[in-house]
Design a protein around this motif. Structure first.
Motif, PDB file in Angstrom:
ATOM      1  N   THR A 161     -17.580  78.651  42.592  1.00 34.27           N
ATOM      2  CA  THR A 161     -17.200  77.574  43.923  1.00 34.27           C
ATOM      3  C   THR A 161     -17.677  78.576  45.508  1.00 34.27           C
ATOM      4  OG1 THR A 161     -15.272  76.616  42.992  1.00 34.27           O
ATOM      5  CG2 THR A 161     -15.055  75.996  45.217  1.00 34.27           C
ATOM      6  N   ASP A 168      -8.189  78.177  49.094  1.00 32.14           N
ATOM      7  CA  ASP A 168      -7.694  76.836  47.483  1.00 32.14           C
ATOM      8  C   ASP A 168      -6.284  77.277  47.111  1.00 32.14           C
ATOM      9  OD1 ASP A 168      -8.287  76.552  44.839  1.00 32.14           O
ATOM     10  OD2 ASP A 168      -8.491  78.255  44.333  1.00 32.14           O
ATOM     11  N   GLU A 172     -11.382  81.417  48.206  1.00 32.36           N
ATOM     12  CA  GLU A 172     -11.593  81.006  46.711  1.00 32.36           C
ATOM     13  C   GLU A 172     -11.862  82.404  45.402  1.00 32.36           C
ATOM     14  OE1 GLU A 172     -12.033  77.379  45.767  1.00 32.36           O
ATOM     15  OE2 GLU A 172     -12.151  78.745  43.641  1.00 32.36           O
ATOM     16  N   ASP A 173     -11.063  82.012  44.807  1.00 28.25           N
ATOM     17  CA  ASP A 173     -10.999  83.493  43.788  1.00 28.25           C
ATOM     18  C   ASP A 173     -12.306  82.496  42.538  1.00 28.25           C
ATOM     19  OD1 ASP A 173     -10.061  80.540  42.113  1.00 28.25           O
ATOM     20  OD2 ASP A 173      -9.300  82.108  40.966  1.00 28.25           O
ATOM     21  N   ASN A 174     -12.452  81.812  42.640  1.00 27.93           N
ATOM     22  CA  ASN A 174     -13.538  81.506  41.518  1.00 27.93           C
ATOM     23  C   ASN A 174     -15.291  81.889  42.488  1.00 27.93           C
ATOM     24  OD1 ASN A 174     -15.905  79.131  40.594  1.00 27.93           O
ATOM     25  ND2 ASN A 174     -14.417  79.002  39.042  1.00 27.93           N
ATOM     26  N   VAL A 197     -11.648  86.711  48.670  1.00 25.73           N
ATOM     27  CA  VAL A 197     -11.718  86.043  46.697  1.00 25.73           C
ATOM     28  C   VAL A 197     -10.318  85.661  46.242  1.00 25.73           C
ATOM     29  CG1 VAL A 197     -13.651  87.508  45.875  1.00 25.73           C
ATOM     30  CG2 VAL A 197     -11.463  88.480  45.800  1.00 25.73           C
ATOM     31  N   ASP A 198      -9.414  86.047  47.703  1.00 30.00           N
ATOM     32  CA  ASP A 198      -7.598  85.888  47.365  1.00 30.00           C
ATOM     33  C   ASP A 198      -7.046  86.016  48.636  1.00 30.00           C
ATOM     34  OD1 ASP A 198      -7.351  88.828  47.272  1.00 30.00           O
ATOM     35  OD2 ASP A 198      -6.975  88.964  45.388  1.00 30.00           O
TER      36      ASP A 198
END
Lengths: 333, 127
Positions: free
Chosen positions: B17, B59, B12-14, B37-38
């Motif tokens: 979240t 995500d 998840e990059d946010n 993060v990605d």
């Protein structure tokens, strides 16, 4: 051997593009076959008629004249170009691009806001699940505040881009503001990056908000510096000059008005951009930066700030060599 | 597999979240939570082979490598690893694309802790 004059005469006569030759007063002397077909006239009927009168018959055609001298007399070579079709095609393309851009913008904004809402609602629910655990409730409340603040900050930036924010431009001496920003720019760059500034003009003014001008310059420099982050050293060049721009100089910009312009350029010797990045660099919320470092509105804001002053932004980039961004700002006063 | 025994990788990059999902998972007594993060970072975690991963929560929209690109790459090497898409906007085309690539399930943001738990239990029951 074919004579030089002969081959050019034959080429002009058979050219697929409509072409006429008029005298200095605008009376038509010669017309090629394409021009006769265009106007539905015979050669004898077109000779002697006024060029202006003929051009008025074809409003979708642009008459481009270039004078030449022959045997001591001045003539005009006039080519007639059908701009109606290209104008229509440009309009169709503009509508298509607008719809695509709006779709992407709406999607990106929805995604960002959904993230903020998702955070706020998720942490609120978790606080409620253990409402008597004060420490946990505090953590959750802090997260909820952070989510709403992030949403509000994003709204503020979108408002600037969406031109909803109060904006009062004034005649601003661009050169002086660029020169004054030197210290701020130096604070952005590593010592191994060479900074070169060439401000040729420090008197001409453009209609801008000084604060936003400086912000936009810093954003351009920051992007240039980021592009050089992975390279050894590098050179950041900032230039400003005043130039008279004619229709030809401005041909790639829609609706640009010929006249004096300030050309502000920011060049780097960084990684350069792929075609995809170059085409998307002004998209709001598009970012090439590492997660959490950029929210993408930067270049969109730059574009917006300059576009409001009637300016245009041109980007030249080569992978592995660097990028030059040139901003053309109409001079006022 | 029991929920509390699962090793979960959250991609998840946010950051918020990620913190939210982590807290939700902790509430479910899931102690083994890894984050990336990605897609690029997630692939590094998977490739290293140092960590046991039982389920991926990923995500959809991320810079560098999107969720769907990661799914494609994961499926090439781990055809049966449970892979759940976390999506903010459930557009039909993306869901169809993810389904054709073998996504195990998806959950739409915003979601409640109970909804996440239900989806995870269903996924882990298949193991």
């Amino acid at each position: 051997m074919t004579s030089d004059t002969g081959i050019w005469t034959a080429a002009a006569k058979s050219n697929a593009a409509a072409m006429v030759i008029s005298d200095a007063d605008g009376a038509i002397a010669e017309a090629n076959q394409a021009a006769l077909n265009l106007f539905g006239l015979e050669a004898v009927d077109i000779k002697g008629r006024s060029l202006d009168e003929l051009c008025a018959l074809k409003p979708d055609f642009e008459c481009i004249s270039s004078p030449f001298e022959l045997d001591g007399q001045t003539w005009q070579s006039v080519s007639l170009q059908d701009v109606g079709v290209s104008r229509e095609a440009a309009e169709h393309l503009a509508v298509k691009l607008k719809v695509e851009a709006l779709g992407e913008l709406a999607g990106n904004i929805a995604h960002e806001f959904n993230n903020h809402l998702s955070g706020a609602s998720g942490f609120a629910q978790m606080a409620l699940m253990k409402a008597d655990d004060v420490d946990r409730v505090r953590v959750c409340l802090e997260e909820i505040v952070a989510a709403t603040e992030a949403g509000a900050a994003q709204t503020a930036r979108i408002m600037v881009f969406g031109r909803r924010q109060f904006y009062e431009p004034e005649p601003t001496t661009v050169g002086r503001h660029v020169a004054d920003s030197r210290g701020l720019i130096e604070s952005l760059i590593n010592p191994d990056i060479e900074l070169a500034m060439d401000i040729e003009d420090d008197v001409s003014k453009s209609l801008l908000t000084p604060g936003q001008l400086v912000e936009a310059i810093l954003e351009l420099c920051e992007n240039a510096v980021n592009a050089m982050a992975g390279t050894d050293g590098g050179r950041l060049e900032i230039g400003l000059k005043r130039r008279e721009m004619d229709k030809h100089d401005l041909r790639t910009f829609y609706d640009a008005v010929p006249g004096p312009y300030l050309c502000l350029s920011v060049s780097d010797t960084g990684t350069g951009m792929t075609d995809d990045t170059r085409q998307r660099m002004f998209d709001p919320l598009y970012s090439t930066q590492e997660v959490g470092e950029g929210n993408g509105l930067g270049m969109a804001l730059v574009y917006s700030v300059f576009a409001r002053s009637g300016g245009m932004v041109d980007v030249k980039s080569r992978l592995g060599e660097g990028t030059t961004i040139t901003v053309l700002l109409p001079v006022v006063g | 597999m029991n929920l509390e025994d699962a090793h979960v990788l959250v991609v998840e990059d946010n950051a918020q979240t990620t913190r939210m999902i982590r807290m939700m998972l902790m509430d479910m007594q899931i102690a083994n939570v890894l984050t990336a993060v990605d897609g690029v970072e997630a692939e590094e975690v998977l490739e290293s082979g140092d960590e046991r991963i039982d389920v991926i929560l990923c995500d959809w929209r991320m810079p560098r490598m999107t969720g769907i690109q990661l799914l494609k790459r994961v499926r090439a090497k781990h055809p049966h690893l449970p892979f759940m898409m976390v999506t903010a906007n459930a557009d039909v085309e993306s869901i169809k694309a993810a389904a054709s690539l073998g996504v195990s399930g998806y959950i739409a943001k915003p979601f409640s802790p109970a909804q996440l738990k239900k989806k995870l239990v269903a996924l882990l029951d298949t193991l």
